[in-house]
Design an enzyme around this catalytic site. Structure first.
Site, PDB file in Angstrom:
ATOM      1  N   ARG A 119      -3.698   4.087  -1.362  1.00 56.47           N
ATOM      2  CA  ARG A 119      -4.230   2.963  -2.147  1.00 56.47           C
ATOM      3  C   ARG A 119      -3.611   1.628  -1.755  1.00 56.47           C
ATOM      4  NH1 ARG A 119      -2.569   5.667  -7.895  1.00 56.47           N
ATOM      5  NH2 ARG A 119      -3.036   7.815  -7.320  1.00 56.47           N
ATOM      6  N   HIS A 141       0.842  -1.196   0.000  1.00 51.35           N
ATOM      7  CA  HIS A 141       0.000   0.000   0.000  1.00 51.35           C
ATOM      8  C   HIS A 141       0.876   1.244   0.000  1.00 51.35           C
ATOM      9  CE1 HIS A 141       0.540   1.530   4.166  1.00 51.35           C
ATOM     10  NE2 HIS A 141       0.809   0.260   4.440  1.00 51.35           N
ATOM     11  N   CYS A 142       0.333   2.335  -0.556  1.00 54.16           N
ATOM     12  CA  CYS A 142       0.990   3.637  -0.476  1.00 54.16           C
ATOM     13  C   CYS A 142       0.156   4.500   0.466  1.00 54.16           C
ATOM     14  CB  CYS A 142       1.116   4.263  -1.859  1.00 54.16           C
ATOM     15  SG  CYS A 142      -0.464   4.535  -2.696  1.00 54.16           S
ATOM     16  N   ALA A 143       0.204   5.805   0.320  1.00 56.64           N
ATOM     17  CA  ALA A 143      -0.488   6.690   1.260  1.00 56.64           C
ATOM     18  C   ALA A 143      -2.000   6.573   1.175  1.00 56.64           C
ATOM     19  CB  ALA A 143      -0.077   8.136   1.007  1.00 56.64           C
TER      20      ALA A 143
END
Length: 472
Positions: A31, A27-29
């Site tokens: 999504r 995951h990113c910030a």
């Protein structure tokens, strides 16, 4: 009753084809980034209907589900708690690079190299804008001054701020390329600095005729590569792979001495005598072609680029614009792509606003308005993939708005002083020429108006959305 994170996580697993269909997840910030084995097993409609999901789309070989900051961390933890093995974001990105055709993969590689150096170029563009304001005769006149009143030392200081990044651009590019391709970044920095060593004839001086290129063997022209991108990129690419090959063959006892020595010797020789001349010539051809397109009469360039730019974003190869913008800034100290791209982004955001204000669906409204705000700050992916492309017509209305805005930007010859910041933050790139700032704002307003009005009247209704959902 609101569902728990564990329940939502289970619904995500079921909708993407089960845990056996997940190759990796990170995951990113905002999504979840999922690599799936079989795209056909992903049920897009089910995913979009899951509570807290704000949109889902394929990008860069990954299936990305938007949850938003904070929420995505909790859902990720819940999914890994159900037995799915998590990976780092970089590992998932690396697997994503294997997806798509050869052209898409090549552009992603360009993006991986150029994106880390963009913040420096953004800062340089802002410095250029501020320097333009401070040197503007009209503004100085308001303060009862003339350009002659400015200290030469202060002018020199501003030149340090505005010229350094482009003077040593090959060092930045070669460093990033070595890092991306697995070499030692310090060797990339040194090779890049060798390409702009003051002992070589300055590229700008050779270009304006005040210096001559060195001639080796009577026919190979050798100059410095100030501001060049492609020579440094390919020196970095080949150099990193060459260094890795050397390390596999050279005994550990002498690796520290031999590998850097041979890498630098071989690569600077190739860089100055082969890679540099060939790719600098190619770079010149690309720049000439880019400028020819941008100089098309009657705003044609802006019309075409404004329409197609966000389509290129959907394909994931939009980093090609970074290369072109760097070339323009390096050669001419201005960037004509920026206002056109800003117009395209504004129109997509406007289409999303229209959907958000018109719909009675609370979930869609809650998704659309924040996504539009993100677009006005220069990030359109949530608006495009979360809203506009889902219903398609808003996306097309946004494309038309972008074309109209781009047409005006091209017609008025708008020129930004930098790159990478767009739409509302992009106004900072037009303070260098105060006369262009109101025109830039006009372009954004027209782009917004066209995208919004077309979407409101022709691009979206809840009835259309229901028909589309039943069709799926």
């Amino acid at each position: 009753m609101a569902k728990t994170d564990k329940q939502i996580a289970q619904e995500v697993l079921d909708a993407v084809g089960g845990r056996d269909n997940i190759a990796s997840i990170a995951h990113c910030a905002t999504r979840l980034r999922i690599m799936v084995h079989d795209k056909e097993k992903v049920n897009q409609t089910e995913v979009e209907d899951i509570e807290k999901v704000k949109g889902a789309f394929y990008n860069s070989g990954q299936y990305q589900i938007i949850f938003g900051t904070g929420t995505v961390n909790k859902i990720y933890d819940a999914i890994t708690g159900l037995g799915v093995e998590g990976k780092s974001n970089e590992e998932v990105k690396s697997e994503g690079k294997k997806q798509g055709n050869a052209f898409q993969r090549a552009i992603r590689i360009f993006g991986d190299v150029f994106v880390p150096i963009i913040p420096v170029l953004v800062a340089t563009g802002l410095f250029m804008g501020l320097r333009g304001v401070l040197m503007n005769e009209q503004i100085l006149a308001w303060m009862g001054m003339t350009p002659k009143d400015i200290s030469p030392n202060f002018i020199l200081f501003t030149q340090v701020l505005t010229d350094t990044a482009f003077a040593f651009l090959p060092a930045l590019v070669a460093w990033s390329a070595f890092k991306v391709f697995g070499g030692s970044p310090i060797l990339g920095i040194v090779l890049g600095l060798m390409l702009v060593n003051p002992a070589l004839p300055n590229a700008y001086a050779v270009g304006n005729g005040s210096a001559e290129a060195l001639k080796f063997f009577g026919f190979i022209p050798v100059v410095g590569y100030q501001g060049s991108v492609l020579p440094a990129f390919f020196v970095g690419l080949i150099g990193a792979k060459f260094e890795k090959a050397l390390r596999k063959r050279i005994p550990d006892a002498i690796d520290l001495i031999v590998t850097p020595f041979v890498t630098l010797l071989v690569m600077i020789t190739l860089g100055l005598f082969a890679i540099g001349p060939v790719f600098h010539s190619l770079e010149t051809v690309i720049l000439t072609g880019t400028k020819w397109v941008l100089d098309l009469p009657y705003g044609i360039a802006g019309l075409l680029i404004g329409f197609f730019q966000q389509i290129i974003v959907v394909t994931g190869v939009h980093h090609i614009f970074n290369f072109m913008e760097i070339q323009l800034l390096e050669e001419f100290k201005y960037n004509e792509f920026n206002p056109i791209i800003s117009a395209a982004m504004t129109a997509q955001g406007a289409a999303t606003v229209a959907v958000g204000l018109k719909t009675r669906n609370k979930k869609l409204k809650a998704l659309a308005l924040p996504s539009a705000f993100s677009a006005f700050l220069g990030i359109t992916e949530p608006a495009i993939f979360g809203v506009n492309l889902r219903y398609f017509k808003p996306f097309v209305c946004g494309l038309i708005g972008g074309a109209v805005g781009g047409f005006l930007a091209s017609l008025f010859h708008l020129k930004a002083s930098g790159m990478a910041i767009t739409v509302l933050p992009g106004t900072l790139l037009f303070i260098k020429d105060i006369g262009q700032l109101p025109i830039y704002l006009l372009v954004l307003a027209v782009s917004f108006a066209v995208g919004f009005i077309l979407t409101w009247f022709f691009g979206y209704s809840d009835k259309m959305a229901e028909e589309l959902k039943r069709a799926k």
